[in-house]
Design a protein around this motif. Structure first.
Motif, mmCIF file in Angstrom:
data_model
loop_
_atom_site.group_PDB
_atom_site.id
_atom_site.type_symbol
_atom_site.label_atom_id
_atom_site.label_comp_id
_atom_site.label_asym_id
_atom_site.label_seq_id
_atom_site.Cartn_x
_atom_site.Cartn_y
_atom_site.Cartn_z
ATOM 1 N N GLU A 1 25.196 -8.594 -14.219
ATOM 2 C CA GLU A 1 26.395 -7.599 -14.591
ATOM 3 C C GLU A 1 27.150 -7.311 -13.374
ATOM 4 O OE1 GLU A 1 26.817 -3.521 -17.253
ATOM 5 O OE2 GLU A 1 24.550 -4.614 -17.032
ATOM 6 N N ASP A 2 28.639 -7.028 -13.807
ATOM 7 C CA ASP A 2 29.350 -6.503 -12.748
ATOM 8 C C ASP A 2 29.518 -4.830 -13.280
ATOM 9 O OD1 ASP A 2 30.308 -8.962 -11.920
ATOM 10 O OD2 ASP A 2 31.826 -9.249 -13.559
ATOM 11 N N VAL A 3 29.320 -4.227 -12.017
ATOM 12 C CA VAL A 3 29.053 -2.721 -12.136
ATOM 13 C C VAL A 3 29.922 -2.057 -11.301
ATOM 14 C CG1 VAL A 3 27.196 -0.841 -11.915
ATOM 15 C CG2 VAL A 3 26.720 -3.236 -12.749
ATOM 16 N N VAL A 4 30.565 -0.965 -11.600
ATOM 17 C CA VAL A 4 31.427 0.069 -10.934
ATOM 18 C C VAL A 4 30.419 1.107 -10.375
ATOM 19 C CG1 VAL A 4 33.422 1.168 -10.734
ATOM 20 C CG2 VAL A 4 33.468 -0.704 -12.076
ATOM 21 N N LEU A 5 30.411 1.251 -9.038
ATOM 22 C CA LEU A 5 29.485 2.338 -8.658
ATOM 23 C C LEU A 5 30.404 3.336 -7.785
ATOM 24 C CD1 LEU A 5 26.763 0.296 -7.084
ATOM 25 C CD2 LEU A 5 26.838 1.131 -9.385
ATOM 26 N N GLU A 6 29.913 4.631 -7.818
ATOM 27 C CA GLU A 6 30.487 5.684 -6.789
ATOM 28 C C GLU A 6 29.691 6.048 -5.950
ATOM 29 O OE1 GLU A 6 31.026 8.835 -9.687
ATOM 30 O OE2 GLU A 6 33.274 8.170 -10.398
ATOM 31 N N ASP B 1 33.775 7.496 -4.014
ATOM 32 C CA ASP B 1 34.707 6.359 -3.891
ATOM 33 C C ASP B 1 33.962 5.197 -4.972
ATOM 34 O OD1 ASP B 1 36.498 7.247 -2.237
ATOM 35 O OD2 ASP B 1 35.195 6.786 -0.518
ATOM 36 N N GLN B 2 35.101 4.493 -5.571
ATOM 37 C CA GLN B 2 34.499 3.532 -6.494
ATOM 38 C C GLN B 2 34.381 2.196 -5.712
ATOM 39 O OE1 GLN B 2 37.313 3.411 -9.869
ATOM 40 N NE2 GLN B 2 35.665 4.565 -11.172
ATOM 41 N N VAL B 3 33.347 1.519 -6.109
ATOM 42 C CA VAL B 3 33.105 0.405 -5.512
ATOM 43 C C VAL B 3 32.535 -0.762 -6.701
ATOM 44 C CG1 VAL B 3 32.444 0.954 -3.017
ATOM 45 C CG2 VAL B 3 30.653 0.759 -4.950
ATOM 46 N N LEU C 1 16.210 -7.316 -6.979
ATOM 47 C CA LEU C 1 17.545 -6.785 -7.395
ATOM 48 C C LEU C 1 18.705 -7.176 -6.219
ATOM 49 C CD1 LEU C 1 19.688 -5.198 -9.172
ATOM 50 C CD2 LEU C 1 19.311 -3.107 -7.779
ATOM 51 N N ILE C 2 19.530 -7.942 -6.641
ATOM 52 C CA ILE C 2 20.633 -8.238 -5.347
ATOM 53 C C ILE C 2 22.017 -7.957 -5.753
ATOM 54 C CG2 ILE C 2 21.671 -10.315 -4.186
ATOM 55 C CD1 ILE C 2 18.865 -10.363 -3.790
ATOM 56 N N VAL C 3 22.532 -6.999 -4.857
ATOM 57 C CA VAL C 3 23.976 -6.591 -5.139
ATOM 58 C C VAL C 3 24.923 -6.884 -4.017
ATOM 59 C CG1 VAL C 3 25.235 -4.286 -5.293
ATOM 60 C CG2 VAL C 3 23.001 -4.449 -6.193
ATOM 61 N N GLU C 4 25.973 -7.738 -4.411
ATOM 62 C CA GLU C 4 27.186 -8.048 -3.781
ATOM 63 C C GLU C 4 28.283 -7.276 -3.786
ATOM 64 O OE1 GLU C 4 27.848 -12.123 -2.808
ATOM 65 O OE2 GLU C 4 26.112 -12.697 -4.263
ATOM 66 N N ASP C 5 29.101 -6.548 -2.820
ATOM 67 C CA ASP C 5 30.157 -5.917 -2.891
ATOM 68 C C ASP C 5 31.190 -6.862 -3.195
ATOM 69 O OD1 ASP C 5 32.119 -3.960 -2.642
ATOM 70 O OD2 ASP C 5 31.527 -3.232 -0.445
ATOM 71 N N ARG C 6 32.003 -6.601 -4.086
ATOM 72 C CA ARG C 6 33.216 -7.346 -4.620
ATOM 73 C C ARG C 6 34.413 -6.437 -4.661
ATOM 74 N NH1 ARG C 6 31.512 -12.374 -4.101
ATOM 75 N NH2 ARG C 6 29.852 -13.085 -5.304
ATOM 76 N N THR C 7 34.344 -5.336 -3.771
ATOM 77 C CA THR C 7 35.417 -4.450 -3.801
ATOM 78 C C THR C 7 36.769 -5.035 -3.218
ATOM 79 O OG1 THR C 7 33.989 -2.247 -3.735
ATOM 80 C CG2 THR C 7 36.211 -1.981 -3.272
ATOM 81 N N GLU C 8 36.768 -5.695 -2.025
ATOM 82 C CA GLU C 8 37.773 -6.024 -1.409
ATOM 83 C C GLU C 8 38.484 -7.391 -2.275
ATOM 84 O OE1 GLU C 8 39.461 -5.197 1.163
ATOM 85 O OE2 GLU C 8 38.131 -3.496 1.095
ATOM 86 N N SER C 9 37.403 -8.382 -2.729
ATOM 87 C CA SER C 9 38.117 -9.443 -3.650
ATOM 88 C C SER C 9 38.853 -8.688 -4.847
ATOM 89 C CB SER C 9 37.060 -10.229 -4.038
ATOM 90 O OG SER C 9 35.777 -9.826 -4.804
ATOM 91 N N LYS C 10 38.214 -7.586 -5.387
ATOM 92 C CA LYS C 10 38.747 -6.898 -6.698
ATOM 93 C C LYS C 10 40.061 -6.317 -6.147
ATOM 94 C CE LYS C 10 38.436 -4.827 -10.544
ATOM 95 N NZ LYS C 10 39.722 -3.949 -10.504
#
Length: 352
Positions: free
Chosen positions: A83-88, A94-96, A112-121
């Motif tokens: 799932e694509d998730v928006v976290l604070e 700050d939203q990531v 659980l594996i979490v990859e930061d996609r903030t920059e690509s977003k």
């Protein structure tokens, strides 16, 4: 079950758990992104350094409800869930944007594996906004040229109206040409890698060139441009890119100044930094607008930009040029008093 048998079972369970922890530790430790292993009670058994730095775990618990729900879904799923998730995160909340994946690991555990996609977003949003802005900006002059062409055809028997419409068409075609030219320049400075393809630049000469390129505009608007450049200040870089950036700053100062006023251009060296300051006594920039003026297509005064044919790309080109040369652009402005843009870049190392 007897006491000895119970002890044996307990030892086997403990041994199995220790073996699992070893495997979990090895798996999580090699994960480059944020990785977490949770037991059947959602306690964190192991977390990678990335997960800790990312702020996913606190007191051996996942702190984001959306991730906990994803883990719970994985427990009842036959395969991995994603799932694509928006976290604070952080004190500022700050939203990531993250790509989160969870799968069962053994009987009672979930990885659980979490990859930061903030920059690509952000890059994707920027690209989409850029395309939308370019489409809008191109559509305006192209549409105007089409309408004016129709008007000329309809007024063929009226030479005075034909001349008027032709003049307007020339103005719109020039606006279109300026926009295309600045889009090309922005594309070049954004993708530029100076590397070894640099030359020694005498900034006094570059400033003189930039002032000369604005000579006609200054005359048309009755603006006096005064230049005072400290001689001998040199940097390494791209001459045309740098001169274009300085020209853009001077052009902006002229456009946003009142007729009959003066624009000053100065150069000095301060602790190994070359500072080129362009000062006007024009309308000034409201404080609320100052953070946005280097954005593509952003205009403080859209009506004045339409009048002068401004594209809203000039300051974005300036910003990227400064970054390409290891520098920055600073702004000081007061509404009704004027503005000073200071283009700062490191001077050339004279020891080599």
């Amino acid at each position: 079950m007897g006491f000895i048998a119970a002890r044996r079972v307990a030892k086997e369970v403990e041994s199995e758990f220790q073996a699992f922890q070893t495997v979990a530790s090895q798996v999580v430790d090699v994960i480059a992104t944020a990785g977490v292993v949770l037991d059947q009670f959602n306690n964190v058994v192991r977390a990678s350094p990335g997960a800790v730095q990312f702020g996913l775990v606190q007191n051996r618990r996942l702190i984001h409800a959306a991730l906990v729900k994803l883990v719970d879904r994985a427990r009842i799923s036959s395969g991995a869930v994603k799932e694509d998730v928006v976290l604070e995160t952080g004190l500022r909340r700050d939203q990531v944007w993250v790509d989160a994946r969870a799968a069962r690991f053994g009987e009672n555990y979930v990885m659980l594996i979490v990859e930061d996609r903030t920059e690509s977003k952000k890059l994707e949003d920027t690209r989409r906004d850029f395309v939308a802005n370019v489409s809008h900006e191109l559509k305006t002059p192209i549409g105007a040229i089409g309408l004016l062409a129709e008007a000329i055809v309809g007024a063929a028997d009226d030479p005075q109206m034909v001349q008027k419409f032709a003049g307007s068409m020339q103005k719109e075609s020039q606006r279109l040409a300026n926009l295309v030219q600045e889009l090309i320049q922005l594309s070049k400075v954004q993708g530029a890698k100076l590397g070894e393809n640099t030359v020694s630049i005498d900034l006094a000469a570059a400033i003189t060139d930039a002032v000369e390129r604005n000579h006609l505009l200054a005359e048309q608007r009755n603006i006096k441009v005064v230049s005072a450049a400290e001689p001998g200040v040199k940097i390494r870089g791209d001459y045309e890119m740098l001169t274009t950036a300085i020209r853009n700053l001077i052009e902006n100062a002229i456009v946003y100044s009142n007729p009959g006023s003066q624009v000053g251009v100065g150069l000095r060296e301060v602790e190994g930094i070359a500072e080129i300051a362009i000062t006007d006594s024009g309308i000034g920039i409201p404080e609320s607008e100052q953070e946005r003026i280097f954005e593509r297509f952003y205009r403080v005064d859209p009506s004045r930009s339409r009048e002068t044919g401004g594209t809203g790309l000039g300051l974005s080109i300036v910003k990227h040029t400064a970054l390409n040369h290891g520098g920055e652009v600073r702004l000081f402005s007061k509404v009704g008093i004027g503005s000073t843009f200071t283009f700062r870049v490191p001077i050339e190392n004279q020891e080599s």
